[in-house]
Design an enzyme around this catalytic site. Structure first.
Site, short mmCIF file in Angstrom:
data_model
loop_
_atom_site.label_atom_id
_atom_site.label_comp_id
_atom_site.label_asym_id
_atom_site.label_seq_id
_atom_site.Cartn_x
_atom_site.Cartn_y
_atom_site.Cartn_z
N HIS A 4 41.69 30.93 36.29
CA HIS A 4 42.58 31.68 37.19
C HIS A 4 41.91 32.06 38.51
O HIS A 4 42.51 31.93 39.58
CB HIS A 4 43.08 32.97 36.53
CG HIS A 4 43.91 32.73 35.32
ND1 HIS A 4 43.36 32.62 34.06
CD2 HIS A 4 45.25 32.56 35.17
CE1 HIS A 4 44.33 32.40 33.18
NE2 HIS A 4 45.48 32.35 33.82
N GLU A 77 37.20 36.75 33.17
CA GLU A 77 36.58 35.56 33.78
C GLU A 77 35.33 35.92 34.58
O GLU A 77 34.34 35.19 34.57
CB GLU A 77 37.63 34.82 34.64
CG GLU A 77 38.75 34.25 33.76
CD GLU A 77 39.78 33.38 34.48
OE1 GLU A 77 40.68 32.88 33.80
OE2 GLU A 77 39.69 33.19 35.72
N ARG A 165 59.39 57.90 37.83
CA ARG A 165 60.08 57.84 39.13
C ARG A 165 61.56 57.56 38.89
O ARG A 165 61.91 56.67 38.10
CB ARG A 165 59.50 56.71 40.00
CG ARG A 165 58.18 57.05 40.67
CD ARG A 165 57.79 55.95 41.65
NE ARG A 165 56.84 56.44 42.62
CZ ARG A 165 55.51 56.35 42.48
NH1 ARG A 165 54.99 55.79 41.41
NH2 ARG A 165 54.71 56.83 43.42
N ARG A 220 52.84 63.39 44.02
CA ARG A 220 54.07 63.37 43.24
C ARG A 220 54.60 64.77 42.94
O ARG A 220 55.73 64.90 42.46
CB ARG A 220 53.83 62.59 41.94
CG ARG A 220 53.45 61.12 42.17
CD ARG A 220 54.60 60.33 42.75
NE ARG A 220 55.83 60.60 42.06
CZ ARG A 220 56.10 60.19 40.80
NH1 ARG A 220 55.24 59.45 40.16
NH2 ARG A 220 57.24 60.50 40.22
#
Ligand code: URA
Length: 248
Positions: A4, A77, A165, A220
């Site tokens: 990847h 990886e 949310r 928040r």
């Protein structure tokens, strides 16, 4: 060549340290902030990599994409290519009303609201940061005169329901998460982000080291939406802290 990330051991020039932003768009800027002569290595899907030199050592900057599943691929990886120290830099939503913008949160431990970390260790296993790497981030944040907090982060697989949310298509949050923000506040959790629980669980399970510093872009306690105008400054603050932490 890893499937990847499209990196090989030869390309990494013996580096044992990786800086991990989520956003591929932040990799070049971060690498060049550390070393103006940094070089491009590879780009595939959400994984973009640049190599910088710092104090005669090679440092990899590699994006992980958003969330645990894509981060787990990068970390797996990279570990196989010899990376031993993982420093995540990202953005976050603070949930304690006293946390100001801009400021930094250095995560000492993560609430495992993700799914990916459960594929690496059972849920009883703690998601904790490496003490020495975290102390290094604290010291370099102090040296740059940036306000910071250390403590527990709720690390969620989702940006919307998992972080309670309501500004979504359905405007609905399932029962499991209704009231969760208030509960995390009550339990002295500092913030929400989406990668630290997977990163810390994997690093500890593999006997490697990881730490995470996040720039606060929304609080928040007062708002659901991040403030875009703070992004450029957050990016620069994170790059500054990393540069200092690397000793230049
Ligand atoms: N990243 C998150 O996961 N949540 C926020 O609120 C901001 C950044």
């Amino acid at each position: 060549m890893k499937y990847h990330i499209k990196l090989s051991q030869e390309m990494l020039k013996g580096t044992e340290t990786a800086i991990l932003p989520g956003d591929p768009g932040r990799v070049e800027k971060t690498a060049k902030y550390i070393d103006p002569n940094a070089i491009f290595l590879a780009s595939n899907r959400e994984y973009t990599s640049w190599l910088a030199q710092s104090n005669n050592k090679s440092i990899l900057v590699c994006s992980t994409g958003i969330g645990g599943p894509s981060l787990s691929i990068a970390v797996d990886e990279l570990a196989a290519l010899g990376i031993k120290n993982f420093l995540r830099i990202g953005t976050t939503g603070a949930i304690q009303p006293y946390i100001e913008i801009p400021s930094m949160i250095i995560t000492t431990g993560a609430v495992r609201l993700d799914g990916a970390s459960k594929h690496y260790a059972p849920i009883e296993y703690p998601a904790v940061a490496d003490l020495e790497l975290s102390n290094l981030l604290v010291e370099s944040t102090k040296k740059n005169n940036i306000p910071y907090y250390t403590g527990i982060t709720a690390s969620s697989d989702t940006f919307y329901p998992g972080q309670e949310r309501y500004d979504t298509f359905s405007k609905y949050v399932i029962k499991d998460f209704q009231g969760s923000l208030k509960e995390w506040q009550q339990l002295n959790v500092l913030n929400f982000e989406m990668e630290s629980s997977t990163l810390f669980t994997m690093a500890n399970a593999y006997g490697l080291k990881a730490a995470c510093i996040s720039a606060v872009i929304v609080n928040r306690a007062t708002s659901e939406k991040p403030d875009d105008s703070i992004l450029a400054q957050s990016e620069e603050n994170l790059a500054k802290v990393i540069k200092t932490a690397l000793g230049n």
